[in-house]
Design a protein around this motif. Structure first.
Motif, mmCIF file in Angstrom:
data_model
loop_
_atom_site.group_PDB
_atom_site.id
_atom_site.type_symbol
_atom_site.label_atom_id
_atom_site.label_comp_id
_atom_site.label_asym_id
_atom_site.label_seq_id
_atom_site.Cartn_x
_atom_site.Cartn_y
_atom_site.Cartn_z
ATOM 1 N N SER A 13 1.127 -0.973 0.076
ATOM 2 C CA SER A 13 0.109 0.151 -0.178
ATOM 3 C C SER A 13 1.363 1.298 0.118
ATOM 4 O O SER A 13 1.806 1.553 -1.057
ATOM 5 C CB SER A 13 -0.984 -0.137 0.981
ATOM 6 N N TYR A 14 0.722 2.005 0.725
ATOM 7 C CA TYR A 14 1.498 3.854 0.725
ATOM 8 C C TYR A 14 3.042 3.242 0.327
ATOM 9 O O TYR A 14 3.355 4.027 -0.048
ATOM 10 C CB TYR A 14 0.975 4.512 1.947
ATOM 11 N N ASN A 15 3.481 2.561 1.781
ATOM 12 C CA ASN A 15 5.068 2.443 2.028
ATOM 13 C C ASN A 15 5.486 1.730 0.880
ATOM 14 O O ASN A 15 6.351 2.923 0.303
ATOM 15 C CB ASN A 15 5.538 1.834 3.727
ATOM 16 N N ASP A 16 5.001 0.838 -0.046
ATOM 17 C CA ASP A 16 5.782 0.489 -1.067
ATOM 18 C C ASP A 16 5.751 0.830 -1.935
ATOM 19 O O ASP A 16 6.159 1.019 -3.226
ATOM 20 C CB ASP A 16 4.904 -1.410 -1.064
ATOM 21 N N SER A 17 4.472 1.982 -2.088
ATOM 22 C CA SER A 17 4.348 2.797 -3.193
ATOM 23 C C SER A 17 5.991 3.973 -2.740
ATOM 24 O O SER A 17 5.696 3.887 -3.934
ATOM 25 C CB SER A 17 2.872 3.535 -3.024
ATOM 26 N N CYS A 18 5.920 4.515 -1.611
ATOM 27 C CA CYS A 18 6.508 5.772 -1.862
ATOM 28 C C CYS A 18 8.005 4.772 -2.157
ATOM 29 O O CYS A 18 9.361 5.596 -2.849
ATOM 30 C CB CYS A 18 6.387 6.115 -0.791
ATOM 31 N N ASN A 19 8.193 3.454 -1.570
ATOM 32 C CA ASN A 19 9.449 2.456 -2.011
ATOM 33 C C ASN A 19 9.787 1.844 -3.293
ATOM 34 O O ASN A 19 10.527 2.616 -4.138
ATOM 35 C CB ASN A 19 9.388 1.393 -1.350
ATOM 36 N N GLU A 20 8.461 2.283 -3.577
ATOM 37 C CA GLU A 20 8.168 2.263 -5.360
ATOM 38 C C GLU A 20 9.306 3.309 -6.552
ATOM 39 O O GLU A 20 10.070 3.485 -7.337
ATOM 40 C CB GLU A 20 7.542 1.654 -6.289
ATOM 41 N N GLY A 21 8.612 4.649 -5.738
ATOM 42 C CA GLY A 21 9.423 5.883 -6.108
ATOM 43 C C GLY A 21 10.987 5.949 -6.189
ATOM 44 O O GLY A 21 11.373 6.434 -6.832
ATOM 45 N N ALA A 22 11.303 5.336 -4.592
ATOM 46 C CA ALA A 22 12.496 6.012 -4.039
ATOM 47 C C ALA A 22 13.668 4.402 -5.312
ATOM 48 O O ALA A 22 14.537 4.951 -5.637
ATOM 49 C CB ALA A 22 13.407 5.394 -2.695
ATOM 50 N N LYS A 23 13.153 4.251 -6.005
ATOM 51 C CA LYS A 23 13.846 2.382 -6.038
ATOM 52 C C LYS A 23 14.171 3.155 -7.575
ATOM 53 O O LYS A 23 14.952 2.895 -8.336
ATOM 54 C CB LYS A 23 12.948 1.454 -6.442
ATOM 55 N N GLU A 24 13.002 4.000 -8.345
ATOM 56 C CA GLU A 24 12.890 4.020 -9.576
ATOM 57 C C GLU A 24 13.837 4.667 -9.659
ATOM 58 O O GLU A 24 14.853 4.771 -10.802
ATOM 59 C CB GLU A 24 11.700 4.731 -10.531
ATOM 60 N N ALA A 25 14.229 6.408 -8.833
ATOM 61 C CA ALA A 25 14.943 6.897 -8.977
ATOM 62 C C ALA A 25 16.757 6.646 -8.505
ATOM 63 O O ALA A 25 17.268 7.455 -9.280
ATOM 64 C CB ALA A 25 14.739 8.064 -7.517
ATOM 65 N N ALA A 26 16.279 5.717 -7.858
ATOM 66 C CA ALA A 26 18.038 4.845 -7.614
ATOM 67 C C ALA A 26 18.281 4.491 -9.162
ATOM 68 O O ALA A 26 20.129 4.584 -9.213
ATOM 69 C CB ALA A 26 17.903 4.038 -6.643
ATOM 70 N N ALA A 27 17.761 4.099 -9.962
ATOM 71 C CA ALA A 27 17.897 3.428 -11.127
ATOM 72 C C ALA A 27 18.006 4.284 -11.468
ATOM 73 O O ALA A 27 18.777 3.846 -13.078
ATOM 74 C CB ALA A 27 16.512 1.984 -11.906
ATOM 75 N N ASP A 28 17.604 5.145 -12.062
ATOM 76 C CA ASP A 28 17.296 6.457 -12.838
ATOM 77 C C ASP A 28 18.655 7.679 -12.746
ATOM 78 O O ASP A 28 19.457 7.779 -13.465
ATOM 79 C CB ASP A 28 16.627 7.396 -13.238
ATOM 80 N N TYR A 29 18.769 7.707 -11.314
ATOM 81 C CA TYR A 29 20.067 8.733 -10.553
ATOM 82 C C TYR A 29 21.575 8.123 -10.295
ATOM 83 O O TYR A 29 22.134 9.183 -9.996
ATOM 84 C CB TYR A 29 19.473 9.683 -10.272
ATOM 85 N N GLY A 30 20.756 6.833 -10.146
ATOM 86 C CA GLY A 30 22.345 6.337 -9.148
ATOM 87 C C GLY A 30 22.310 7.079 -7.801
ATOM 88 O O GLY A 30 23.506 6.755 -7.382
ATOM 89 N N VAL A 31 21.331 7.446 -7.629
ATOM 90 C CA VAL A 31 21.526 8.259 -5.716
ATOM 91 C C VAL A 31 21.294 7.093 -4.905
ATOM 92 O O VAL A 31 20.927 5.656 -5.385
ATOM 93 C CB VAL A 31 20.060 8.855 -4.940
ATOM 94 N N GLU A 32 22.141 7.343 -3.942
ATOM 95 C CA GLU A 32 21.673 5.958 -2.537
ATOM 96 C C GLU A 32 20.634 6.075 -1.094
ATOM 97 O O GLU A 32 20.314 7.437 -1.983
ATOM 98 C CB GLU A 32 22.561 5.724 -2.200
ATOM 99 N N ILE A 33 19.530 5.323 -1.521
ATOM 100 C CA ILE A 33 18.267 5.441 -0.939
ATOM 101 C C ILE A 33 18.484 4.780 0.036
ATOM 102 O O ILE A 33 19.203 3.049 0.530
ATOM 103 C CB ILE A 33 17.358 4.602 -1.547
ATOM 104 N N LYS A 34 18.423 5.214 1.878
ATOM 105 C CA LYS A 34 18.512 4.022 3.056
ATOM 106 C C LYS A 34 16.808 4.397 3.838
ATOM 107 O O LYS A 34 16.408 5.414 3.115
ATOM 108 C CB LYS A 34 19.803 5.017 4.200
#
Length: 375
Positions: A74-95
């Motif tokens: 739900s909500y948290n997994d949706s947020c995490n999906e956005g973070a994972k895509e940003a990591a893939a696109d930009y190479g940022v480190e996510i914690k």
């Protein structure tokens, strides 16, 4: 990809509206656990499109603090999906820092503030008070909060017209409860709604849901319950079954990690539910009429994008409505497959009509006090 479409649509809104600013949690995780988990996303995600060193965000560090656990579907997994895509696109480190109590939320937030991240994202309105108290003490840290508005020179806020999406959900529920030829639908004009924590953003959900239901049938009764937690599916199931006992035959889930119990309760009782945040139509196939999707993934992605691309502007806010596809209903396809010829197509047609009227301004969906574009 859909995110690319979103970037085109909404980056402009952020670039302009981010010049002016200013919950949920997980099924399948233990309730109350002390949570500090590192997302193993950066190297793996970046490798999908090249090495992190080749990415615009290489070396950027982003921390996301959650008022609950990942795995909620739900909500948290949706947020995490956005973070994972940003990591893939930009190479940022996510914690990711997860927590299921107010004490953990504040401790995780302060830890993120101290650890030198380029961006700290507070995933929900549960962090509002901590940000108001502490963000000014960390002027070199950029902050973003999703689902509410917090003012501050180093803060951007992204929120949603969840009342609009819920209006559509309430209208769909009110129409569905009239379809007594469908198994499990009774003659009573009663629908239900079960939320997680009793917080303003969930009241904004309910305001729209009730208005949408009464737009269809002014005499309908709308039951409301709060579980008081984002992390207790058993409580969600208990409250849902209680509403079915009171005559409801369809209940909306707005409870993050408590929500799977709501959907399970609908399946067990031979009744129906409406999902939330992510597409939950297949979580209990044939028992979920539709889901009110809220693009938390987009909000998270855009916050990270603004830091990588240098467009981050503090003291700003963005408000995503039906018009920007920030909220809306899924396409009913799973329920169509389950019901076959008995599926009421008039619900789909009515939802499209209501969407158009909301976008045109013919229908103005009410906000709970303190919410909306002009709050």
């Amino acid at each position: 990809m859909k995110k690319r479409f979103w970037s085109i649509l909404v980056t402009a809104a952020l670039a302009v509206s981010l010049t002016g600013c200013s919950g949920g949690a997980g099924a399948g995780k233990e309730t109350g656990k002390t949570a500090e988990t590192t997302a193993e996303t950066t190297a793996q995600a970046a490798s999908e499109n090249g090495t992190a060193k080749e990415k615009a965000g290489a070396g950027k560090r982003v921390c996301i603090v959650y008022s609950g656990n990942l795995g909620d579907k739900s909500y948290n997994d949706s947020c995490n999906e956005g973070a994972k895509e940003a990591a893939a696109d930009y190479g940022v480190e996510i914690k990711n820092l997860e927590g299921t109590s107010a004490e953990e939320w504040e401790a995780n937030f302060l830890s993120a503030c101290e650890d030198g991240y380029d961006l700290v994202i507070c995933s929900s309105s549960n962090f509002e008070e901590y940000m108001k108290e502490h963000c000014a003490s960390y002027p070199d840290v950029k902050f973003a909060i999703i689902d509410t508005t917090v003012e501050g020179d180093n803060i951007v806020s992204i929120s949603f017209a969840q009342n609009q999406g819920s209006f559509l959900a309430g209208a769909a529920a009110a129409m569905f409860t009239q379809k007594t030829d469908i198994e499990g639908v009774n003659p009573d004009k009663i629908i239900g709604w079960v939320g997680g924590m009793d917080i303003p953003v969930l009241h904004d959900f309910f305001t729209g849901y009730e208005q949408g239901a009464k737009y269809i049938d002014p005499d309908i009764k709308v039951l409301q319950s709060f579980a008081g937690t984002w992390n207790d599916p058993l409580k969600g199931k208990e409250l849902t079954l209680a509403q079915f006992d009171q005559g409801a035959d369809i209940v909306m889930n707005v409870a993050s990690g408590t929500g799977p119990g709501i959907l399970e309760g609908a399946k067990e009782a031979g009744k129906y539910a409406i999902g939330v945040d992510l597409n939950q139509d297949n979580d209990q196939p044939g028992s979920v009429l539709t889901s009110m999707v809220k693009r938390v993934d987009t909000a998270c992605y855009l916050a990270i994008q603004s830091v990588v691309e240098g467009t981050f502007k503090g003291n700003s806010t963005s408000y995503l409505t039906i018009k920007e596809e920030g909220v809306g209903l899924t396409d009913f396809s799973v329920m169509k497959e389950h019901l076959g010829d008995k599926f009421p197509e008039d619900i789909v047609e009515k939802v499209k009509e209501l969407e158009e009227k909301i976008v045109s301004g013919e229908i103005v969906v009410e906000n709970y006090t303190g919410f909306g574009a002009n709050k």
